[in-house]
Design an enzyme around this catalytic site. Sequence first.
Site, PDB file in Angstrom:
ATOM      1  N   ASP A   1       0.824  -1.203   0.000  1.00 16.47           N
ATOM      2  CA  ASP A   1       0.000   0.000   0.000  1.00 16.47           C
ATOM      3  C   ASP A   1       0.861   1.258   0.000  1.00 16.47           C
ATOM      4  O   ASP A   1       2.084   1.203   0.167  1.00 16.47           O
ATOM      5  CB  ASP A   1      -0.905   0.018   1.241  1.00 16.47           C
ATOM      6  CG  ASP A   1      -1.985  -1.042   1.207  1.00 16.47           C
ATOM      7  OD1 ASP A   1      -2.337  -1.485   0.099  1.00 16.47           O
ATOM      8  OD2 ASP A   1      -2.470  -1.422   2.290  1.00 16.47           O
TER       9      ASP A   1
ATOM     10  N   TYR B   1       6.810 -10.068   6.545  1.00 15.73           N
ATOM     11  CA  TYR B   1       6.709  -8.618   6.756  1.00 15.73           C
ATOM     12  C   TYR B   1       7.280  -8.258   8.119  1.00 15.73           C
ATOM     13  O   TYR B   1       7.195  -9.042   9.065  1.00 15.73           O
ATOM     14  CB  TYR B   1       5.249  -8.163   6.702  1.00 15.73           C
ATOM     15  CG  TYR B   1       4.696  -8.024   5.308  1.00 15.73           C
ATOM     16  CD1 TYR B   1       4.717  -6.796   4.655  1.00 15.73           C
ATOM     17  CD2 TYR B   1       4.147  -9.117   4.649  1.00 15.73           C
ATOM     18  CE1 TYR B   1       4.201  -6.666   3.374  1.00 15.73           C
ATOM     19  CE2 TYR B   1       3.626  -8.997   3.366  1.00 15.73           C
ATOM     20  CZ  TYR B   1       3.664  -7.759   2.737  1.00 15.73           C
ATOM     21  OH  TYR B   1       3.165  -7.633   1.466  1.00 15.73           O
TER      22      TYR B   1
END
Length: 242
Positions: free
Chosen positions: A51, A107
């Site tokens: 994002d 992540y």
Amino acid sequence: MRCFKATIAYDGAYFLGYAKQPNKLGVQDKIESALNALGIKSVVVAAGRTDKGVHANNQVLSFYAQKHWNAAKLFYYLAPKLAPHVVLKKLEEKNFHARFDAQKRAYRYLLTKNLKTPFLAPYIACGDYGSLDALNTALKQFTGKHDFSMFKKEGGATTNPKRAIFNAFAYKTFIIGHECVVFKIIGDAFLRSSVRLIVQACVQYSLEKITLAEIQAQIHNIKATIRTPIMANGLYLHRVYY
């Protein structure tokens, strides 16, 4: 045509996310524009879409180029066209698909309670996070295979919301003079903003604003308590496993 595997890092603060944008400010726009300048017309596939504001240490791409290109020659001409906000770390010839062949994605999320300089603001999130023990208690709730329909933002294109999280934990470390808590979450794949919603849930539990029962209810799609993801600037796509 030859298929290439590229490993890149990028500064998410300079882009509106990985995916192509109408204003050409996506990471994919930057890469495809650089390839086009070299006469290479190819759609670039990424292991994962990040994002706006989210960074990548080791994003993996696949694309095709004409046979007169080899890895060394293409690296030489492509790397300068991507710099400085995208760094081409490695390029090799490999017949694969960056997204479909990926087995796991890792992540990391960086969070500090006190940011001492504004120059790190785009790269380390700042806010209270409670206790490390509480964060890890909450993170344990997410391991395993779940339907993450209530841990995604609208707009994520997927027909199957089930994902497996193999490992999720938090630890403390110092980063450029800042004591940070680092969240590490490894899964087969993630829905849109899912990692940030998971981290937000763990932080809110650690701050005693929600309960474990509320987290479990959201995991089991009974009731959504956490609807707003934690800020994007602390998140990094750290590694892709094949």
